[in-house]
Motif scaffolding. Structure first.
Motif, PDB file in Angstrom:
ATOM      1  N   ASN A 171      -7.979   4.471  -1.022  1.00 33.92           N
ATOM      2  CA  ASN A 171      -7.506   3.363  -1.762  1.00 33.92           C
ATOM      3  C   ASN A 171      -6.123   3.584  -2.073  1.00 33.92           C
ATOM      4  OD1 ASN A 171      -7.088   1.449  -3.386  1.00 33.92           O
ATOM      5  ND2 ASN A 171      -9.074   1.355  -4.396  1.00 33.92           N
ATOM      6  N   ARG A 172      -5.207   3.124  -1.240  1.00 36.83           N
ATOM      7  CA  ARG A 172      -3.706   3.332  -1.567  1.00 36.83           C
ATOM      8  C   ARG A 172      -3.231   2.624  -2.799  1.00 36.83           C
ATOM      9  NH1 ARG A 172      -0.661   3.193   4.111  1.00 36.83           N
ATOM     10  NH2 ARG A 172      -1.362   5.254   4.808  1.00 36.83           N
ATOM     11  N   GLU A 173      -3.859   1.469  -3.279  1.00 35.85           N
ATOM     12  CA  GLU A 173      -3.303   0.602  -4.261  1.00 35.85           C
ATOM     13  C   GLU A 173      -3.738   1.384  -5.543  1.00 35.85           C
ATOM     14  OE1 GLU A 173      -4.800  -3.296  -3.589  1.00 35.85           O
ATOM     15  OE2 GLU A 173      -3.779  -3.573  -1.802  1.00 35.85           O
ATOM     16  N   THR A 227       0.930  -1.163  -0.230  1.00 36.06           N
ATOM     17  CA  THR A 227      -0.009   0.128   0.055  1.00 36.06           C
ATOM     18  C   THR A 227       0.846   1.243  -0.033  1.00 36.06           C
ATOM     19  OG1 THR A 227      -0.323  -0.247   2.407  1.00 36.06           O
ATOM     20  CG2 THR A 227      -1.799  -1.074   1.129  1.00 36.06           C
TER      21      THR A 227
END
Length: 138
Positions: A118-120, A45
């Protein structure tokens, strides 16, 4: 309208608040940068290479909430401490808030899902477009 402005701002000018917010924001960004260098580069992440864009995006809500809290603190400092807010105090409050707010935000995030980001999705965008900055690998 003048009465409203005086109630919201107290006895200081808008320019004074903006200057105090500016110095406190610098302190907040410095503390974010310190935290970013301690991140787990092997995590899925976070990007492997340091990315200023990722750091700001990942902490946008923290920065905005921090600025709101800073305004409230700055507005009532004179009333609470019985002394005028100085720019040194603004920097100190910025650092204290940024380090102290981590725990408060962690508690709030645990209770409210809408604060999660949402880091991804951003990492994939950074990886695919190469928009990350910095090459020091931190």
């Amino acid at each position: 309208m003048k009465e409203f402005r005086d109630l919201v701002l107290g006895n200081v000018s808008i320019a004074y608040y903006l200057a105090a917010e500016f110095f406190a924001l610098l302190a907040l960004i410095l503390s974010l940068n310190i935290s970013a260098k301690k991140r787990d580069v092997n995590s899925s992440t976070t990007p492997v290479q340091y990315s200023f864009l990722f750091m700001v995006w990942d902490n946008t809500k923290r920065i905005v909430m921090g600025q709101i809290v800073l305004f409230l603190i700055f507005r009532f400092t004179t009333e609470f401490l019985q002394r005028q807010l100085t720019m040194w105090m603004a920097v100190g409050i910025g650092f204290l808030l940024s380090f102290g707010i981590d725990r408060a935000i962690a508690m709030i995030r645990a209770k409210f899902d809408f604060l999660d980001m949402n880091r991804e999705k951003l990492i994939n965008k950074i990886s695919n477009t190469g928009t990350g900055t910095g090459t020091n690998g931190q």
